[in-house]
Design a protein around this motif. Structure first.
Motif, PDB file in Angstrom:
ATOM      1  N   ALA A  98      54.482   7.533  -7.955  1.00 49.62           N
ATOM      2  CA  ALA A  98      54.693   6.530  -6.910  1.00 49.62           C
ATOM      3  C   ALA A  98      53.458   6.396  -6.021  1.00 49.62           C
ATOM      4  CB  ALA A  98      55.919   6.917  -6.080  1.00 49.62           C
ATOM      5  N   VAL A  99      52.802   7.523  -5.711  1.00 46.39           N
ATOM      6  CA  VAL A  99      51.571   7.484  -4.915  1.00 46.39           C
ATOM      7  C   VAL A  99      50.491   6.718  -5.661  1.00 46.39           C
ATOM      8  CG1 VAL A  99      49.729   8.888  -3.937  1.00 46.39           C
ATOM      9  CG2 VAL A  99      52.102   9.611  -3.675  1.00 46.39           C
ATOM     10  N   GLN A 100      50.344   6.977  -6.963  1.00 42.58           N
ATOM     11  CA  GLN A 100      49.337   6.255  -7.756  1.00 42.58           C
ATOM     12  C   GLN A 100      49.630   4.761  -7.781  1.00 42.58           C
ATOM     13  OE1 GLN A 100      49.691   8.442 -11.483  1.00 42.58           O
ATOM     14  NE2 GLN A 100      47.662   9.330 -11.157  1.00 42.58           N
ATOM     15  N   LEU A 101      50.907   4.406  -7.897  1.00 41.58           N
ATOM     16  CA  LEU A 101      51.276   2.989  -7.913  1.00 41.58           C
ATOM     17  C   LEU A 101      50.880   2.316  -6.608  1.00 41.58           C
ATOM     18  CD1 LEU A 101      52.684   0.546  -9.160  1.00 41.58           C
ATOM     19  CD2 LEU A 101      54.872   1.448  -8.307  1.00 41.58           C
ATOM     20  N   LEU A 102      51.134   2.978  -5.484  1.00 50.88           N
ATOM     21  CA  LEU A 102      50.754   2.400  -4.188  1.00 50.88           C
ATOM     22  C   LEU A 102      49.234   2.265  -4.068  1.00 50.88           C
ATOM     23  CD1 LEU A 102      53.198   4.244  -1.750  1.00 50.88           C
ATOM     24  CD2 LEU A 102      53.239   1.826  -2.392  1.00 50.88           C
ATOM     25  N   LEU A 103      48.515   3.272  -4.512  1.00 48.90           N
ATOM     26  CA  LEU A 103      47.051   3.196  -4.451  1.00 48.90           C
ATOM     27  C   LEU A 103      46.526   2.045  -5.308  1.00 48.90           C
ATOM     28  CD1 LEU A 103      46.117   6.996  -4.631  1.00 48.90           C
ATOM     29  CD2 LEU A 103      46.001   5.501  -2.638  1.00 48.90           C
ATOM     30  N   GLY A 104      47.143   1.851  -6.476  1.00 46.73           N
ATOM     31  CA  GLY A 104      46.720   0.745  -7.327  1.00 46.73           C
ATOM     32  C   GLY A 104      47.044  -0.601  -6.717  1.00 46.73           C
ATOM     33  N   VAL A 105      48.224  -0.725  -6.104  1.00 48.19           N
ATOM     34  CA  VAL A 105      48.624  -1.986  -5.476  1.00 48.19           C
ATOM     35  C   VAL A 105      47.679  -2.328  -4.324  1.00 48.19           C
ATOM     36  CG1 VAL A 105      50.427  -3.098  -4.093  1.00 48.19           C
ATOM     37  CG2 VAL A 105      51.038  -1.845  -6.169  1.00 48.19           C
ATOM     38  N   PHE A 106      47.271  -1.329  -3.563  1.00 47.16           N
ATOM     39  CA  PHE A 106      46.372  -1.558  -2.435  1.00 47.16           C
ATOM     40  C   PHE A 106      44.891  -1.491  -2.845  1.00 47.16           C
ATOM     41  CE2 PHE A 106      50.265  -0.371  -0.178  1.00 47.16           C
ATOM     42  CZ  PHE A 106      50.318  -1.396   0.766  1.00 47.16           C
ATOM     43  N   ARG A 107      44.631  -1.512  -4.152  1.00 46.18           N
ATOM     44  CA  ARG A 107      43.286  -1.633  -4.711  1.00 46.18           C
ATOM     45  C   ARG A 107      42.344  -0.532  -4.201  1.00 46.18           C
ATOM     46  NH1 ARG A 107      43.400  -6.194  -7.369  1.00 46.18           N
ATOM     47  NH2 ARG A 107      41.171  -6.143  -7.812  1.00 46.18           N
ATOM     48  N   ALA A 108      42.814   0.694  -4.331  1.00 45.47           N
ATOM     49  CA  ALA A 108      42.020   1.838  -3.871  1.00 45.47           C
ATOM     50  C   ALA A 108      41.347   2.570  -5.026  1.00 45.47           C
ATOM     51  CB  ALA A 108      42.900   2.812  -3.098  1.00 45.47           C
ATOM     52  N   ALA A 109      41.377   1.977  -6.238  1.00 47.43           N
ATOM     53  CA  ALA A 109      40.884   2.704  -7.402  1.00 47.43           C
ATOM     54  C   ALA A 109      39.400   3.028  -7.298  1.00 47.43           C
ATOM     55  CB  ALA A 109      41.161   1.891  -8.668  1.00 47.43           C
TER      56      ALA A 109
END
Length: 737
Positions: A98-109
């Motif tokens: 879930a944390v990875q999904l949020l980071l991806g949604v907020f374009r933090a990659a």
């Protein structure tokens, strides 16, 4: 639309299906091995492989990357299993997803790529050593200890109590893995891990060896939903973040590496991170290991010829079919063979190629500190120590100052200061500058990207003292004008990278704010002016440009091989190498008043242009002849005036006769539309006329007709700094022999 679908289906059948089978054969043994190293149920490795293939493959941002259980996460998982239990570890995996999904949604990659590769490679190397040490005990017939240090201490006793059959199957597995890489290419089509396990299992069964068998009873049917971990929530959330960040960074670095292995679309890192997050949520809910992009499987996929994500998805389907229909075959694999596979993988994770790469950038300390920290303290501690050391090394590089001085043959001292000038470098800076003899003439080059007030004060104070004692200091800033701005009192904002002064190489002398022609203002207030601009320019060339271009000129010194004959005006505003972005050896150049090409056998006889044309076409073998005119040409203005403007210049009047055909063409084609643009129109018509004049030379005309030579017309508009193409007009001239 049907054709596209058929083509896509055909490509999948030809490329992706075979590649998916190769990856499937690699994934099964590796997934079982990672599960074993993690202290998790072996089925959890297969579940993660299925989810990594189907879910991450379908939702991720990389077309070729393959996700699954990663050896780099095995230490974290093993610690979580021992601390919270398996079902709680699955919940941590779900939350990490879930944390990875949020980071991806907020374009933090992209932020994840800021982690030093030296730390990542050091972490993987440390994990590899820990895995190898723990699994080596199983290969020897014993049990692994809780820590790498304990495994190392226990190893001598374990060697003294060897178990014959168990160590035999382990050594056989390692031997097959080592030899398989040197087998013929058709044999290597079978992945080495699969071949090693098959041979070890067959040997153990055929010889009746007493080995430990894998027990899968109930693993696929006794599923239960993950439970919340019990304990300190601060530690639990730290574990969730650790799994999310480690898996995310490993996946993103793998994506970047895999992009260099194929020619398909580049990876969308934010989508990849979000896809990994969804896959980890599904894996955690189904009882699978945490997953990440895995370089071994991804490399196998790319080398097998995968073209799309269909290969990744299909490999997950094959793993699922195998687990459901043929899972019983896993029980034939000796545990010692699986442990030997992990020992081999662990040793391979200590990659000498990575050490060489980080050595070239001075990051070896961060690599080994991370590696040692992971081995002796733990994964999280090792990574934190590595990150801290990498940050210190970066800070050290940012504040490192180098001062190099030499004495020129004319007695001048040449000093170059490089780096970022901060207060930390002032002691070194002051010491080296004060070593220059008093009264010496000094050329000081500042090759810096930052200067704070302390550094400026140190240089300025030294300069004042040096000039007060009779010396001279010419300061030349090679990049941003930090010193000049500080002297003038301009505020240093932004703190990094102020507006760059234009590159001196193409600026007129009068426009340069720095350099040998216009140095920084000295203390007495008068600009330092050299006696001769050309001499000063030559000095600058020798000092700065010559070292860069010397290898090129060394090669060109043997022979010139230009591809273009470039005929242009002698006007000082036209720079052929600048407007064509050409370099040494590209253009064979002829310059004259009006970029004129005298027709063969014309009056006002002149051989200079004809000689250049003959040499270029018959000796040098150029492919193109270009005539380049320009706006506001003085020669064309003389033609328009009927020779009035050239009245007091007899040589000019004779030379301009070669432009009479241009004037005649202009009157014939444009005479009824004369306006304020007549001069520039004549400049353009003149270019086309000179292209026609070129065809009066028999060799030129023959090469054009045979396709070996091409004529090109250019027109340079000086005011807009634009170059326009002018097509040649059809030739009406008879070629003279």
């Amino acid at each position: 639309m049907t054709r596209v679908t058929d083509s896509s289906a055909l490509s999948t059948l030809r490329h992706d299906v075979p590649a998916s089978l190769v990856v499937f054969l690699v994934a099964v043994p590796l997934s079982l091995g990672v599960a074993m190293a993690s202290g998790a149920p072996l089925a959890a490795g297969l579940i993660a492989a299925v989810v990594g293939g189907i879910v991450a493959g379908a939702l991720g941002g990389s077309a070729v990357q393959v996700s699954g259980p990663a050896a780099g996460l095995s230490l974290v998982v093993a610690d979580l299993v021992q601390t919270y239990g398996w079902r709680a570890t699955c919940m941590i995996t779900l939350l990490a997803g879930a944390v990875q999904l949020l980071l991806g949604v907020f374009r933090a990659a992209r932020a994840a790529l800021a982690v030093s590769p030296a730390v990542v490679h050091g972490m993987l190397a440390g994990v590899g050593v820990v895995i190898a040490l723990s699994q080596l005990h199983i290969v020897l017939g014993g049990s692994p200890q809780r820590s790498a240090l304990a495994n190392l201490i226990e190893l001598p006793r374990q060697l003294a109590e060897l178990h014959g059959h168990k160590i035999a199957v382990g050594l056989l597995t390692i031997g097959v893995l080592a030899v398989w890489l040197r087998m013929p290419k058709p044999v290597k089509a079978v992945p080495a891990p699969l071949a090693a396990l098959l041979i070890a299992s067959a040997s153990a069964w055929g010889f009746g060896w007493d080995v430990t068998r894998i027990d899968l009873s109930g693993t696929f049917t006794e599923w239960a939903f993950p439970v919340l971990p019990q304990g300190d929530w601060h530690l639990i959330m730290a574990s969730v973040l650790l799994v999310a960040l480690l898996a995310g960074v490993e996946s993103l670095l793998c994506s970047v590496a895999v992009d260099s292995m194929h020619t398909g679309p580049r990876a969308d890192l934010d989508q990849e991170l979000a896809g990994q997050g969804v896959a980890n949520m599904v894996a955690g809910a189904l009882g699978g290991l945490p997953l990440a992009g895995v370089i071994v499987r991804s490399t196998a996929n790319a080398r097998a010829g995968a073209r799309s994500r269909a290969s990744t998805i299909l490999h997950g389907v094959w793993v699922l079919v195998f687990a459901i229909g043929f899972g019983w075959t896993i029980q034939l694999i000796p545990v010692e063979a699986l442990a030997a596979l992990l020992v081999f993988i662990g040793v391979q994770m200590v990659n000498l190629g990575h050490i060489k790469k980080v050595h070239g950038h001075g990051e070896v300390p961060a690599y080994f500190v991370t590696m040692a920290g992971v081995i002796f303290l733990g994964l999280a501690e090792g990574v934190l120590f590595g990150l801290a050391l990498a940050a210190l090394l970066a800070l050290r590089r940012l504040t490192w100052v180098t001062v190099k001085t030499r004495v020129e043959p004319d007695g001048r001292h040449h000093a170059t200061i490089s780096g970022s000038l901060t207060f930390l470098g002032v002691p070194r800076l002051t010491q080296d500058l004060r070593a220059i003899p008093a009264g010496a003439a000094v050329d000081l080059d500042l090759d810096i990207d930052f200067m704070d007030n302390a550094a400026f004060e140190a240089i300025h104070s030294w300069r004042q003292d040096h000039e007060r004692l009779g010396g001279t200091v010419d300061i030349d800033e090679l990049h941003e004008e930090w010193y000049a701005m500080a002297v003038s009192g301009v505020r240093m904002y932004p703190a990094k990278n102020p507006a760059r002064a234009p590159d001196r190489s193409w600026l007129p002398w009068a426009h340069r704010r720095r350099g040998p022609a216009h140095r920084v203002m000295p203390l007495h207030g008068n600009p330092v002016q050299p006696d001769c601009q050309l001499t000063a320019g030559a000095r600058e060339f020798h000092r700065r440009t010559a070292p860069l271009v010397r290898p090129i000129f060394t090669e060109l010194a043997r022979k010139q091989q230009p591809t273009h004959l470039f005929i242009t005006c002698a006007d000082s505003r036209v720079m052929p190498s600048l407007i064509t972005a050409s370099g040494p050896g590209d253009l064979f150049t002829v310059r004259n008043i009006g970029n004129l090409v005298p027709r063969k056998g014309s009056e006002a006889y002149d051989d200079s242009v004809g000689a250049a044309i003959e040499y270029a076409t018959q000796v040098l073998g150029v492919h193109t002849i270009t005539v380049c005119g320009h706006s506001g040409c003085g020669a064309m203005a003389g033609l328009l005036s009927g020779g009035v403007k050239a009245g007091s210049l007899p040589a000019m009047r004779r030379w301009l006769r070669h432009g009479n055909h241009s004037l005649a063409r202009f009157i014939e084609t444009e005479g009824d539309r004369l306006d304020g643009n007549a001069l520039d129109t004549l400049c353009r018509v003149n270019v086309q006329q000179q292209l026609e004049n070129l065809r009066t030379y028999r060799k030129v005309d023959e090469q054009i007709r045979s396709g070996r030579l091409k004529l090109v017309g250019l027109y340079f508009d000086i005011g807009s700094a634009r170059v326009h193409m002018l097509p040649p007009v059809p030739s009406t001239l008879s070629v003279k022999t």
